[in-house]
Design an enzyme around this catalytic site. Structure first.
Site, PDB file in Angstrom:
ATOM      1  N   GLY A   8       0.787  -1.229   0.000  1.00  0.00           N
ATOM      2  CA  GLY A   8       0.000   0.000   0.000  1.00  0.00           C
ATOM      3  C   GLY A   8       0.820   1.281   0.000  1.00  0.00           C
ATOM      4  O   GLY A   8       0.251   2.377   0.047  1.00  0.00           O
ATOM      5  N   THR A   9       2.151   1.167  -0.090  1.00  0.00           N
ATOM      6  CA  THR A   9       2.961   2.405  -0.062  1.00  0.00           C
ATOM      7  C   THR A   9       2.636   3.302  -1.260  1.00  0.00           C
ATOM      8  O   THR A   9       2.591   4.523  -1.128  1.00  0.00           O
ATOM      9  CB  THR A   9       4.474   2.090  -0.083  1.00  0.00           C
ATOM     10  OG1 THR A   9       4.721   1.096  -1.072  1.00  0.00           O
ATOM     11  CG2 THR A   9       4.964   1.608   1.256  1.00  0.00           C
TER      12      THR A   9
ATOM     13  N   CYS B 292      -0.210   3.527  -3.081  1.00  0.00           N
ATOM     14  CA  CYS B 292      -1.524   4.179  -2.929  1.00  0.00           C
ATOM     15  C   CYS B 292      -1.410   5.330  -1.936  1.00  0.00           C
ATOM     16  O   CYS B 292      -1.955   6.427  -2.140  1.00  0.00           O
ATOM     17  CB  CYS B 292      -2.565   3.186  -2.397  1.00  0.00           C
ATOM     18  SG  CYS B 292      -2.669   1.672  -3.342  1.00  0.00           S
TER      19      CYS B 292
END
Ligand code: ADP
Ligand code: MP5
Ligand code: MG
Length: 503
Positions: free
Chosen positions: A240-241, A243
């Site tokens: 998720g980095t 996003c």
């Protein structure tokens, strides 16, 4: 379809009155920065819509959501993808854009050409201040989230509308027809080539650059290149980095930042969040989620307040520590070994920096033993050391301000001599009352003694748990506890009195 729930006729329609007051301008209106994310749902909540909501919450920005796909996903990988029909994506877009226009739109997973085209049409109908495009194609676990068929619509329609596009290395390569990317110099050439497709700015993310000690992203605005560099955090929790980075850029733009400073802040935020969450464990797979709110680690360590912790409540006194030639840390260690169930640091004469250092050292010991550490009076020291709470007197900062500064979870105790003060402590959000002095004491000058009767009156006037304070030692402890009021939970003892009993 709208449903209306009628209010009982006996109740005034408060919402109506409120709206009317707003129309009359009697209530000042506050516009909040707003990002709309158009992305996929991640059931594991590390990436996608869920990451975007958390990133916006952490950055103080309102976030609305248009969901393009629902994925079944966890820390192992992506088990399934269900694409939302194109006309329902269009309906969600219309709902938001026609009623609650965002400052910035950020896109994530756009799984079909139809959805890309629908989005572009909606944005032409309802233009926004900025468009941030994260061209999500493949999850870090290797699952395709948007296939190569969308590439043409990205290149021809979406990218030319974008204020910034933020591809990772694989996406950069895909957008450019498969060019290999191995060095920062390759990233620069690629950023330029993507800029030629039409977006105003390009950020090629280097999270996956092989053999790179730093995490380097390359930014190109059409004129200049900038390298955003941070140390590479050694953690499996990087799901998720991408996003999060794009949404934070959107959030900062929504607040009014220029592009370059928005990217700078976003990069720093991702680095800080990764660093905070590098050791958390959620799920058994290879890649865990990061902790956007920078809270999970400290919440795990902190136990919720338990009134039984007041039972043997030990308070330090710097003068006595000096006399005994002991450091605060040694004294706290010995008190815990002697049975203390709460420690309060009460240091009126030390320098702030020394107090903070002592608090941090004591906190380590207290955490190991599961004993809460409270700081007397100094909210700043409690915040800086991340102690479990504070104890405040009637002439210190009022408890409701302390509560506002410390947040809902920290422990706040208030010294009270009267039922009125006890009542106020309850209203202000205190967790416990310290009541006394029960007996005369020389650790506090001009302190009125309220006696056992005064203590009992305060206990009976409040629902809060009470710890008895003042002049209490081994000789009179029993008499105090024999008062027999149920909310009298413990005794505050001078810490040395407790140690003295052991040594
Ligand atoms: N281990 C890490 N330490 C520090 N920063 C990282 C790390 N992994 C990724 N980043 C940063 O996180 C952001 C997202 O990058 P990346 O992982 O390449 O994108 P994506 O998640 O889209 O694959 C970039 O700013 C990148 O530099
Ligand atoms: C719904 C959704 N959107 C985006 C990503 C990309 O995130 P990552 O590259 O970190 O796996 C994802 N895995 N799932
Ligand atoms: Mg990543």
């Amino acid at each position: 379809m709208a449903y209306f729930y009628p209010l009982p006729s006996s109740l005034p329609n408060l919402r109506f009155l409120h709206l009317k007051a707003m129309q009359d301008d009697k209530v000042s209106k506050v516009r909040v920065p707003h990002v709309l994310t158009v992305a996929g749902s991640d059931s594991g909540a590390g990436a996608g819509i869920q990451a975007d909501l958390k990133a916006c919450a952490a950055r103080g920005v309102y976030c609305s959501t248009v969901i393009t796909a629902v994925t079944a996903q966890n820390t192992v990988g992506v088990q399934g993808v269900n694409i939302v029909p194109e006309d329902f994506v269009a309906e969600q877009l219309r709902s938001i854009l026609s009623d609650m226009p965002p400052n910035v739109v950020k896109t994530g997973m756009l799984p079909s050409t139809g959805i890309v085209k629908t989005l572009c049409q909606s944005l032409k109908e309802f233009p926004v201040q900025a468009l941030v495009v994260d061209p999500v194609m493949v999850s870090t676990s290797g699952h395709t989230l948007a296939g190569p068929s969308i590439l043409d619509s990205f290149r021809e329609e979406l990218l030319p509308m974008a204020d910034i596009v933020t591809p990772n290395l694989k996406e950069t390569s895909a957008l450019l027809g498969g060019v290999p990317l191995e060095t920062i110099s390759d990233m620069r050439s690629a950023a330029k080539a993507i800029h030629d497709i039409g977006p105003r700015n390009v950020l090629v993310k280097g999270g996956d650059l092989p053999a790179s000690l730093d995490a380097v992203d390359v930014f190109y605005d059409g004129n200049d290149f900038y390298e955003f560099r941070s140390s590479r955090i050694m953690t499996p929790n990087t799901h998720g980095t991408g996003c999060t980075l794009a949404t934070t850029v959107a959030a900062e733009l929504a607040k009014g930042s220029q592009m370059l400073s928005a990217v700078k802040v976003a990069k720093r935020y991702v680095e800080a969040a990764l660093s905070y969450s590098k050791n958390i464990v959620i799920g058994g797979g290879r890649q865990g989620p990061m902790d956007h709110l920078l809270k999970l680690k400290s919440n795990v360590q902190r136990r919720p307040f338990d009134p039984c912790d007041l039972f043997l409540y030990a308070v330090t006194d710097s003068r006595m520590n000096k006399k005994w030639g002991r450091s605060i840390v040694d004294a706290v260690k010995a008190a815990i070994e002697g049975g203390a169930s709460t420690i309060q640091l009460r240091e009126k004469e030390v320098e702030t920096s020394d107090f903070l250092e002592a608090a941090k050292a004591c906190l380590k010991i207290c955490r190991v033993h599961g004993v809460p550490l409270l700081i007397n009076d100094r909210i700043d020291v409690a915040l800086a050391s991340d102690a479990d709470g504070v104890h405040i007197g009637q002439s210190d900062m009022p408890a409701h301000f302390a509560r506002a500064l410390l947040g809902p979870e920290k422990i706040i105790g208030v010294s009270c001599k009267t039922p009125e003060q006890a009542q106020q402590a309850w209203i202000d959000g205190a967790d416990y009352i310290g009541s006394g002095g029960v007996y005369p004491t020389n650790t506090k000058e001009n302190n009125k003694t309220i006696g056992l009767d005064g203590l009992k009156t305060v206990c009976l006037s409040s629902k809060l748990p009470v710890v008895a304070i003042g002049g209490i030692g081994m000789s009179n402890a029993q008499a105090v506890m024999e008062l027999g009021v149920p909310n009298l939970k413990g005794l505050l003892l001078c810490l040395l009195c407790l140690i003295g009993n052991v040594y």
